[in-house]
Design an enzyme around this catalytic site. Sequence first.
Site, PDB file in Angstrom:
ATOM      1  CD  GLN A  70       0.816  -8.850  -2.608  1.00 42.29           C
ATOM      2  OE1 GLN A  70       1.497  -9.509  -3.369  1.00 42.29           O
ATOM      3  NE2 GLN A  70      -0.446  -8.549  -2.895  1.00 42.29           N
TER       4      GLN A  70
ATOM      5  CE  LYS B 253       2.415  -2.415  -4.329  1.00 40.42           C
ATOM      6  NZ  LYS B 253       2.118  -2.066  -2.938  1.00 40.42           N
TER       7      LYS B 253
ATOM      8  N   GLY C 188      -4.556  -4.169  -3.852  1.00 40.16           N
ATOM      9  CA  GLY C 188      -5.543  -3.130  -4.163  1.00 40.16           C
ATOM     10  C   GLY C 188      -4.749  -1.904  -4.536  1.00 40.16           C
ATOM     11  CG  HIS C 189      -1.982  -1.962  -7.002  1.00 40.55           C
ATOM     12  ND1 HIS C 189      -1.057  -2.522  -7.842  1.00 40.55           N
ATOM     13  CD2 HIS C 189      -1.742  -2.502  -5.780  1.00 40.55           C
ATOM     14  CE1 HIS C 189      -0.300  -3.373  -7.159  1.00 40.55           C
ATOM     15  NE2 HIS C 189      -0.704  -3.382  -5.911  1.00 40.55           N
TER      16      HIS C 189
ATOM     17  CG  ASP D  61      -1.882  -1.172   1.210  1.00 42.18           C
ATOM     18  OD1 ASP D  61      -2.228  -1.661   0.120  1.00 42.18           O
ATOM     19  OD2 ASP D  61      -2.253  -1.631   2.315  1.00 42.18           O
TER      20      ASP D  61
HETATM   21  P1  GDP Z   1      -0.712   0.402  -3.533  1.00 40.45           P
HETATM   22  O1  GDP Z   1      -1.330  -0.879  -3.081  1.00 40.45           O
HETATM   23  O2  GDP Z   1       0.754   0.459  -3.274  1.00 40.45           O
HETATM   24  O3  GDP Z   1      -1.048   0.745  -4.968  1.00 40.45           O
HETATM   25  O4  GDP Z   1      -1.360   1.545  -2.635  1.00 40.45           O
HETATM   26  P2  GDP Z   1      -2.921   1.689  -2.239  1.00 40.45           P
HETATM   27  O5  GDP Z   1      -3.652   2.180  -3.418  1.00 40.45           O
HETATM   28  O6  GDP Z   1      -3.410   0.473  -1.559  1.00 40.45           O
HETATM   29  O7  GDP Z   1      -2.839   2.777  -1.098  1.00 40.45           O
HETATM   30  C1  GDP Z   1      -2.302   4.057  -1.322  1.00 40.45           C
HETATM   31  C2  GDP Z   1      -3.380   5.089  -0.974  1.00 40.45           C
HETATM   32  O8  GDP Z   1      -2.776   6.371  -0.854  1.00 40.45           O
HETATM   33  C3  GDP Z   1      -4.435   5.241  -2.054  1.00 40.45           C
HETATM   34  O9  GDP Z   1      -5.650   5.593  -1.459  1.00 40.45           O
HETATM   35  C4  GDP Z   1      -3.898   6.397  -2.907  1.00 40.45           C
HETATM   36  O10 GDP Z   1      -4.930   7.097  -3.597  1.00 40.45           O
HETATM   37  C5  GDP Z   1      -3.282   7.263  -1.845  1.00 40.45           C
HETATM   38  N1  GDP Z   1      -2.130   8.062  -2.263  1.00 40.45           N
HETATM   39  C6  GDP Z   1      -1.132   7.719  -3.136  1.00 40.45           C
HETATM   40  N2  GDP Z   1      -0.188   8.692  -3.156  1.00 40.45           N
HETATM   41  C7  GDP Z   1      -0.592   9.648  -2.277  1.00 40.45           C
HETATM   42  C8  GDP Z   1      -0.019  10.873  -1.828  1.00 40.45           C
HETATM   43  O11 GDP Z   1       1.063  11.278  -2.225  1.00 40.45           O
HETATM   44  N3  GDP Z   1      -0.729  11.568  -0.888  1.00 40.45           N
HETATM   45  C9  GDP Z   1      -1.913  11.147  -0.394  1.00 40.45           C
HETATM   46  N4  GDP Z   1      -2.530  11.895   0.519  1.00 40.45           N
HETATM   47  N5  GDP Z   1      -2.493  10.005  -0.800  1.00 40.45           N
HETATM   48  C10 GDP Z   1      -1.818   9.255  -1.712  1.00 40.45           C
HETATM   49  P1  IMO Z   2      -0.861  -4.158  -2.270  1.00 40.77           P
HETATM   50  O1  IMO Z   2      -0.393  -4.699  -3.591  1.00 40.77           O
HETATM   51  C1  IMO Z   2      -0.989  -4.601   2.060  1.00 40.77           C
HETATM   52  C2  IMO Z   2      -1.065  -8.703   3.639  1.00 40.77           C
HETATM   53  C3  IMO Z   2      -2.335  -9.127   4.365  1.00 40.77           C
HETATM   54  C4  IMO Z   2      -1.743 -10.094   5.366  1.00 40.77           C
HETATM   55  C5  IMO Z   2      -0.642 -10.785   4.555  1.00 40.77           C
HETATM   56  C6  IMO Z   2      -1.050 -12.132   3.968  1.00 40.77           C
HETATM   57  O2  IMO Z   2      -2.141  -3.436  -2.345  1.00 40.77           O
HETATM   58  O3  IMO Z   2       0.231  -3.397  -1.611  1.00 40.77           O
HETATM   59  P2  IMO Z   2      -2.592 -12.779   1.893  1.00 40.77           P
HETATM   60  O4  IMO Z   2      -4.038 -12.498   1.638  1.00 40.77           O
HETATM   61  O5  IMO Z   2      -1.664 -12.222   0.864  1.00 40.77           O
HETATM   62  O6  IMO Z   2      -2.315 -14.227   2.178  1.00 40.77           O
HETATM   63  O7  IMO Z   2      -2.290 -12.004   3.281  1.00 40.77           O
HETATM   64  O8  IMO Z   2      -0.296  -9.889   3.516  1.00 40.77           O
HETATM   65  N1  IMO Z   2      -1.267  -8.170   2.262  1.00 40.77           N
HETATM   66  C7  IMO Z   2      -1.192  -6.878   1.942  1.00 40.77           C
HETATM   67  N2  IMO Z   2      -1.022  -5.781   2.715  1.00 40.77           N
HETATM   68  N3  IMO Z   2      -1.078  -4.463   0.719  1.00 40.77           N
HETATM   69  C8  IMO Z   2      -1.218  -5.554  -0.062  1.00 40.77           C
HETATM   70  O9  IMO Z   2      -1.188  -5.486  -1.412  1.00 40.77           O
HETATM   71  C9  IMO Z   2      -1.337  -6.827   0.542  1.00 40.77           C
HETATM   72  N4  IMO Z   2      -1.510  -8.081   0.068  1.00 40.77           N
HETATM   73  C10 IMO Z   2      -1.457  -8.897   1.135  1.00 40.77           C
HETATM   74  O10 IMO Z   2      -2.962  -8.032   4.972  1.00 40.77           O
HETATM   75  O11 IMO Z   2      -1.125  -9.390   6.407  1.00 40.77           O
HETATM   76 MG    MG Z   3      -2.863  -1.571  -1.839  1.00 41.24          MG
END
Ligand code: GDP
Ligand code: IMO
Ligand code: MG
Length: 431
Positions: free
Chosen positions: A225, A16, A40-41, A13
Amino acid sequence: MPNIVIVGAQWGDEGKGKVVDIFTEFADLVVRYQGGNNAGHTLVIGDDKTILHLVPSGIMHKSKTCVIGNGVVVDPEVLLMEIGRLRERGVLTGSGNLKLSTDANCIMPYHKKLDHLREARLGKSAIGTTGRGIGPAYEDKVGRRGIKTRDLLSENVLRAKLASVLEFVNFQLVNYYHDEPMDLERLLTEGLEWGRQLKPFLEDTPLLIHREMERGRHILFEGAQGAMLDIDHGTYPFVTSSNTVASAACHGSGVGPKDIDHVVGITKAYTTRVGAGPFPTELESDTGERLRQRGAEYGSTTGRPRRCGWLDVVVLKNATRINSLTEIAVTKLDVLTGFKTLKLCVGYEYKGKVFDDVVANGIDLDACKPVYEEIPGWEEDLRDVREFDELPANARKYLQRIEDLLGVPTSLVSIGPGRGETIILSNPFRE
Ligand code: GDP
Ligand code: IMO
Ligand code: MG
């Protein structure tokens, strides 16, 4: 020819999705190579927010090809739903620019069931998985009893494979978990229907990627991840079931190490983690809550509140080593506005000694106390900043200190979720 891998440098999270969307402009193909819909991207484009779980984050760029590689575990039901939503919004037309590897392993309904039953059985020791069936699907892949996407195309093949795997699965379900067995005919009907719908997307993707590389195309590999969730290098057993480090881009898509030119590690300006497991800089205090609220730190896949804490540079140093990072991208710097003092964890105190380079192996992370360096904060809102030099002096010092500690340059700073809320310092595709 640069080919670039984007990986999470923390516990996932990191942002990416946003960074992949930004760099897709300079790439031709975007390839997901591991994980599944545990990812979840998030992409924020104008007023639209899109959360992608399996489809690569380059999909909003219509002229680019998006590939789901052989290393991904694919839940056909989830992928078809995601495709359906993108079609409704006009992002995808027909099979469009999305390709799915014929060699990817499927997450089947029994994998999801087993994931839930196992977590329930573990009770207080549960991993806190996303419940998407990831672990059981990778186990079947390594156990050589997985169902591949191409198997969904043939009734004979699918029937034989299901019959064999269900013997094993149903034995566990009935005798170990005292649950209901899965029905072969039902799974077969569902599986063949998924195959029918996914057929237009199926392709020999390693060959496709190589042909594109031969034509001088640029590939962007999108990790899911983060380093600390890696099955070999993370906080085992509180990890996911795939290799999340950059080298997985090779086996998960069918290219060799020589085909990778840059590895960009994405890190938040602080640290978060979803699920259980050690987290040395976690703040179970008002400060942690403030980071959660300001950063909207709730999981993109499960909606769970993310655990929050100061930036852990020991974790990042480890990520730099195990991924061969050539640069970092720092996201969510805007979230740190208004903190009087910021803390960077530069070491762990363990049994009276300080370590600055140990993460997962040998020492008990739960027993480690972070050693902090303090850096003064800033009050200015960053969301309108577009140039590095416009950042408040203390924000620049914070970034500089991280860069110095890691020994790799920063190529991008993100100061908001939107596409425009980005400062690009060096573009790896233009090197
Ligand atoms: P990922 O799994 O690495 O793609 O990241 P996620 O999408 O799960 O979580 C990142 C969250 O931070 C999302 O809700 C993005 O919209 C938000 N986000 C990304 N970059 C920024 C930033 O620079 N500032 C803020 N406030 N939010 C951001
Ligand atoms: P992105 O790509 C954050 C975590 C789960 C749990 C562990 C194992 O959005 O960064 P799983 O379902 O993979 O067997 O769970 O890994 N986990 C993540 N945490 N971002 C993710 O993906 C994750 N994918 C799995 O919360 O701790
Ligand atoms: Mg994510």
